[in-house]
Scaffold this motif. Structure first.
Motif, PDB file in Angstrom:
ATOM      1  N   ILE A  73      10.564  -1.270   4.523  1.00 13.34           N
ATOM      2  CA  ILE A  73       9.668  -1.118   3.275  1.00 13.34           C
ATOM      3  C   ILE A  73       8.400  -1.644   3.603  1.00 13.34           C
ATOM      4  N   GLY A  74       8.261  -3.009   4.274  1.00  8.68           N
ATOM      5  CA  GLY A  74       7.165  -3.447   4.819  1.00  8.68           C
ATOM      6  C   GLY A  74       7.334  -4.545   5.602  1.00  8.68           C
ATOM      7  N   THR A  75       6.316  -5.291   6.300  1.00  6.17           N
ATOM      8  CA  THR A  75       6.357  -6.421   7.134  1.00  6.17           C
ATOM      9  C   THR A  75       5.382  -7.330   6.956  1.00  6.17           C
ATOM     10  N   ARG A 112      14.049  -8.330  -6.798  1.00  3.62           N
ATOM     11  CA  ARG A 112      14.196  -7.317  -8.175  1.00  3.62           C
ATOM     12  C   ARG A 112      14.132  -5.905  -7.989  1.00  3.62           C
ATOM     13  N   LYS A 113      14.852  -5.317  -8.796  1.00  3.30           N
ATOM     14  CA  LYS A 113      15.028  -3.780  -8.769  1.00  3.30           C
ATOM     15  C   LYS A 113      13.936  -3.354  -9.729  1.00  3.30           C
ATOM     16  N   ASP A 159       8.787  -2.237  -6.926  1.00  3.93           N
ATOM     17  CA  ASP A 159       8.916  -1.505  -5.471  1.00  3.93           C
ATOM     18  C   ASP A 159       7.605  -1.408  -5.294  1.00  3.93           C
ATOM     19  N   ILE A 160       6.605  -0.804  -5.892  1.00  2.53           N
ATOM     20  CA  ILE A 160       5.185  -0.504  -5.807  1.00  2.53           C
ATOM     21  C   ILE A 160       4.621  -2.064  -5.357  1.00  2.53           C
ATOM     22  N   ALA A 163       1.930  -5.296  -1.107  1.00  2.00           N
ATOM     23  CA  ALA A 163       1.742  -6.653  -0.664  1.00  2.00           C
ATOM     24  C   ALA A 163       1.833  -6.793   0.700  1.00  2.00           C
ATOM     25  N   LEU A 164       3.103  -5.770   1.186  1.00  4.19           N
ATOM     26  CA  LEU A 164       3.544  -6.065   2.613  1.00  4.19           C
ATOM     27  C   LEU A 164       2.801  -5.299   3.520  1.00  4.19           C
ATOM     28  N   ARG A 165       2.250  -4.029   2.940  1.00  6.85           N
ATOM     29  CA  ARG A 165       1.543  -3.184   3.849  1.00  6.85           C
ATOM     30  C   ARG A 165       0.258  -3.092   3.821  1.00  6.85           C
TER      31      ARG A 165
END
Ligand SMILES: Cc1cc2nc3c(=O)[nH]c(=O)nc-3n(C[C@H](O)[C@H](O)[C@H](O)COP(=O)(O)OP(=O)(O)OC[C@H]3O[C@@H](n4cnc5c(N)ncnc54)[C@H](O)[C@@H]3O)c2cc1C
Length: 479
Positions: free
Chosen positions: A96-98, A402-403, A408-409, A414-416
């Protein structure tokens, strides 16, 4: 402030006997600091030995100057790995992201060290080794705390009774010291309503640390950095974490969600808390088949975890408003219980006990008004950050667990797409203060972003005076 020329004040400091309840990270660090400050103390711990349960602890740059000053940083390097990245994945292991420690901002360059990832049992063993054996009393479960104008009286489950001038509650989320203090305040109608409310409980957690794994089968274990692998298993209603540690071991953790905001009374929670191994095996069956990035299922990691060292624990969160009364004061999880996701539990309890020690060496007299004045300064210094970390750990918990489309957005953005300037603003905020013990010589703080200057105490412990007479000259800032 105590001064070397003021014999009365110095005597008041040296005659003060402190009782620390709890030999967790906060209690052990408190002992080390009091040892260095030449203040008499005893630690009472309920377990008959050091509890080996738990998973990994993150020591961030803000506490590393203290470890360096205490001469423990080489050992920390030997026992820990630098945090490299948190790789966040879906069930199918797609990334999803790092969140990286090197891009967009290199934490080591800016703050003089990466976060260090260490097994909790290794950190506790290192801290305990700095404390003379006779000062930690195991098998002493504190049951009752009473105080009067002259002293605190502590009664343990083995019927032993201990007396102290000051009592410091480092006894964690279900603090017996806090419960005793609050019962007294409640009886007098002086306890804020919020402090009587139950802790928030949203997650159950299963943790363990494997024995050394075969690096030829799992080559990523030998990497210099500890790369966290976090998988959001939507179908299993959990997230699970694998964290490589020194010695080819893997710290693993499964976090199972409950209804948001579920609340239980403290005594109900207490019955099921306690890092016990009993419920762990039952919970483990539910998650054995989850796939890890090590080419094996989670069950294989569980099978490589020593029997009895796997633990099930409830993850609670709460900020308490009342931190002290009379001769009794609380620290760490006893007053700001955080979720483990922001990695703040250990760091903040270390900051608490350091702030408290830096004040204790300035204690004017052994009377309740002077002690309470000191505790009020401690509360003012530490409670705003305590409140912040509780709120922050809750938000990070939602972000990581959390789902839902909105979550998800937020996760992806935040991660990418975190720009360097934003990462720098956030991290600088945590690094303005990298405090040290004020009554022993300061060490140089590495990194391009320097902390705010810190004052040296005029008080210098007698042991240091004998050893290093040249250090008695107070300096005003960290070197
Ligand atoms: C066994 C254990 C494992 C943990 N593992 C992790 C982990 O893997 N990752 C993570 O991020 N955080 C973990 N934590 C939490 C983390 O250690 C704390 O958030 C943080 O270090 C703050 O510590 P503390 O000193 O305030 O309290 P704690 O670390 O909870 O220590 C409290 C100590 O007080 C003792 N105690 C409690 N009640 C009494 C009593 N009545 N009388 C005498 N002694 C008493 C306990 O046995 C314990 O040693 C763990 C905590 C424990 C207790």
């Amino acid at each position: 402030m105590a001064s070397l020329d003021d014999e009365d004040t110095k005597a008041a400091i040296l005659d003060c006997h402190v009782c620390i309840v709890g030999a967790g990270i906060g209690g052990l660090m408190m002992g080390i600091l009091l040892e260095r400050a030449d203040i008499k103390y005893t630690i009472l711990e309920k377990h008959p030995f050091h509890n080996p349960l738990g998973s990994a602890i993150c020591l961030e740059p803000s506490v590393q100057p203290l470890f360096r000053q205490l001469g423990l940083m080489d050992e920390i390097h030997r026992l820990s790995k630098p945090f490299g990245a948190l790789v966040f994945r879906e069930d199918n292991l797609n990334i999803i992201g790092t969140f990286s420690a090197q891009t967009p901002l290199d934490i080591n360059d800016r703050y003089g060290g990466y976060n260090r990832i260490i097994a909790r049992r290794d950190l506790c063993a290192l801290l305990a080794a700095q404390i003379p054996k006779e000062k930690i009393k195991f098998g002493k479960r504190v049951l009752e705390v009473r105080q009067n104008a002259g002293e605190v009286i502590i009664r343990c489950s083995d019927n032993s009774v201990h007396h102290a001038d000051i009592l410091i509650g480092c006894d964690g989320a279900y603090s017996a010291v806090r419960q005793g203090l609050y019962a007294d305040l409640s009886a007098k109608g002086e306890l804020p309503k919020q402090d009587n409310a139950p802790m928030g409980y949203q997650y159950d957690c299963l943790v363990g640390v494997t024995d050394p794994m075969d690096p030829s089968k799992h080559p990523s274990l030998t990497g210099k950095f500890s790369e966290f692998q976090t998988i959001l298993a939507k179908d299993a209603n959990c997230s699970y974490w694998c964290i490589p540690l020194v010695g080819n071991r893997i710290s693993w953790m499964v976090v199972k969600f409950h209804n948001k905001g579920k609340k239980y009374a403290e005594d109900q929670l207490f019955k099921h808390s306690g890092w016990g191994a009993e419920a762990a095996e039952l919970m483990s069956y539910e998650f054995r088949e989850l796939t890890t990035t090590y080419g094996c299922e989670l069950g294989e990691l569980m099978d490589n975890t020593a029997k009895g060292s796997m633990a099930k624990v409830m993850l609670e969160e709460k900020f308490y408003k009342t931190w002290y009364q009379g001769r009794v004061v609380l620290t760490g999880d006893a007053v700001h219980k955080v979720l483990p996701f922001g990695g703040q539990g250990a760091n903040q309890c270390i900051h608490d006990v350091l702030a408290l020690t830096n004040l204790l060496v300035q204690l004017k007299s052994n009377t309740v008004p002077d002690i309470e004045e000191l505790f009020e300064s401690y509360f003012k210094a530490r409670s705003p950050i305590g409140r912040t970390v509780v709120n922050m750990s809750s938000r990070v918990g939602n972000l990581m667990n959390r789902k839902g489309m909105m979550n998800d957005i937020i996760r992806k953005v935040a991660l990418r797409h975190m720009p360097r300037w934003l990462s720098q603003i956030i991290n600088d905020r945590w690094s303005y203060d990298r405090p040290q013990l004020e009554c022993i010589p300061f060490v140089k703080v590495p990194g391009e972003f320097q902390p705010r200057p810190q004052k040296r105490s005029a008080y210098v412990p007698a042991s240091l005076l004998e050893r290093e007479p040249s250090t008695t000259a107070a300096t005003t800032t960290a070197e």
